[in-house]
Every structure is written in structure tokens, then in C-alpha cells.
Design an enzyme around this catalytic site. Sequence first.
Site, PDB file in Angstrom:
ATOM      1  N   HIS A  83       0.826  -1.209   0.000  1.00 49.02           N
ATOM      2  CA  HIS A  83       0.000   0.000   0.000  1.00 49.02           C
ATOM      3  C   HIS A  83       0.861   1.260   0.000  1.00 49.02           C
ATOM      4  O   HIS A  83       1.993   1.253   0.488  1.00 49.02           O
ATOM      5  CB  HIS A  83      -0.940  -0.005   1.195  1.00 49.02           C
ATOM      6  CG  HIS A  83      -2.043  -1.011   1.070  1.00 49.02           C
ATOM      7  ND1 HIS A  83      -3.097  -1.063   1.946  1.00 49.02           N
ATOM      8  CD2 HIS A  83      -2.264  -2.001   0.164  1.00 49.02           C
ATOM      9  CE1 HIS A  83      -3.914  -2.041   1.595  1.00 49.02           C
ATOM     10  NE2 HIS A  83      -3.420  -2.630   0.517  1.00 49.02           N
ATOM     11  N   GLU A  85       0.719   3.951   1.772  1.00 45.42           N
ATOM     12  CA  GLU A  85       1.133   4.383   3.102  1.00 45.42           C
ATOM     13  C   GLU A  85       2.325   3.559   3.586  1.00 45.42           C
ATOM     14  O   GLU A  85       3.269   4.084   4.164  1.00 45.42           O
ATOM     15  CB  GLU A  85      -0.009   4.219   4.114  1.00 45.42           C
ATOM     16  CG  GLU A  85      -1.293   4.914   3.746  1.00 45.42           C
ATOM     17  CD  GLU A  85      -2.272   4.008   3.003  1.00 45.42           C
ATOM     18  OE1 GLU A  85      -1.904   3.415   1.963  1.00 45.42           O
ATOM     19  OE2 GLU A  85      -3.418   3.900   3.460  1.00 45.42           O
ATOM     20  N   CYS A 111      -6.628   1.555   5.159  1.00 45.28           N
ATOM     21  CA  CYS A 111      -7.207   0.294   5.613  1.00 45.28           C
ATOM     22  C   CYS A 111      -6.735   0.068   7.049  1.00 45.28           C
ATOM     23  O   CYS A 111      -5.864   0.784   7.553  1.00 45.28           O
ATOM     24  CB  CYS A 111      -6.778  -0.858   4.703  1.00 45.28           C
ATOM     25  SG  CYS A 111      -5.025  -1.310   4.853  1.00 45.28           S
ATOM     26  N   CYS A 114      -2.898  -0.539   7.370  1.00 47.37           N
ATOM     27  CA  CYS A 114      -2.116   0.701   7.286  1.00 47.37           C
ATOM     28  C   CYS A 114      -2.357   1.595   8.498  1.00 47.37           C
ATOM     29  O   CYS A 114      -1.437   2.274   8.958  1.00 47.37           O
ATOM     30  CB  CYS A 114      -2.439   1.444   5.990  1.00 47.37           C
ATOM     31  SG  CYS A 114      -1.795   0.608   4.522  1.00 47.37           S
TER      32      CYS A 114
END
Length: 153
Positions: A83, A85, A111, A114
Amino acid sequence: MDAKTKKWDKRFMEVCRLIGTWTSCVRPNRAVGAVITKNNRILATGYNGAPAGVKSCAEKGYCMREKMNIPSGTRQETCFAVHAEQNAIAQAAKLGHEIEGSTIYITHSPCSICARLIINSGIKRVVYDQNYPDEFSRSLLEEAGVKLEHYEE
């Protein structure tokens, strides 16, 4: 929020959106970008893409999640991509940047995976553009005292 903060939020969200276009994900609705800032300086950036040395969905020509009919907001671990992040936090670590007390700008709200990483890395403010369907993420951030702000122009 004061005018100066709004001005910086706009600048960093524009950078975040641009970074998101670098994704190696074949799903256009998953072009996610992230920018970590502190004292109005960019410390690290990230976009969703395969880990170094692993072929991306674009290179493989398919999205594993689509092939397996995995609904959005579930089973985030079943994906080739790291991801945005996570990539931004990893980049900050590799470069030796202190991100305690920083802000992360993200094209999509995080999410829960994260969110936990954001909390433990010491990021104190999350500014996002689009909603991602993960209510658990919101509750984690709230309980940990991390500000979650929906960006509005």
C-alpha cells in the site's frame, strides 16, 4: 482550520494525487498515493505497487484480487501491491527520516493494516481525499488519538 493550513493541505494533496498515478496496479480505482510531511516539508512519498524485485499486476497482466473475486475492503493481504502508506513509511525509514508527529496525506482513507502502521510510526494526522470502506481503521485511529481528516477543497 486556518487559511495557511488549508493552503498546505491543498499543495500536498495535489502531490499525493500525482504520486498515485505512478501505481503499478491494473485497477484504475486503486491509484493510491501518499505523502508524509513535517513542518511543511515532504519527508517521503509512496504509491501502491509490488515490492522491489516482484512483478507488478501491470507486468503480470492481471489483478489477483479480481481473479479471485475478492471484494474491496476485505483481505487486503491478498494482493501483490504494497500500500502507498506502507511504501511511504518504508521510504522514510530507509532514508532515516524521523516521522514522529508528522502528517500523512493519502488519496484514500487507510485500511486497518495501514492504520496500525500509521499509529505505531508516530504519525499524528491523516488527511485523505476519498473514503475506503474500512470502519475498523477509523476506530483504531480514533482510539489512538490520530486525527483523521477528510480533505475538502
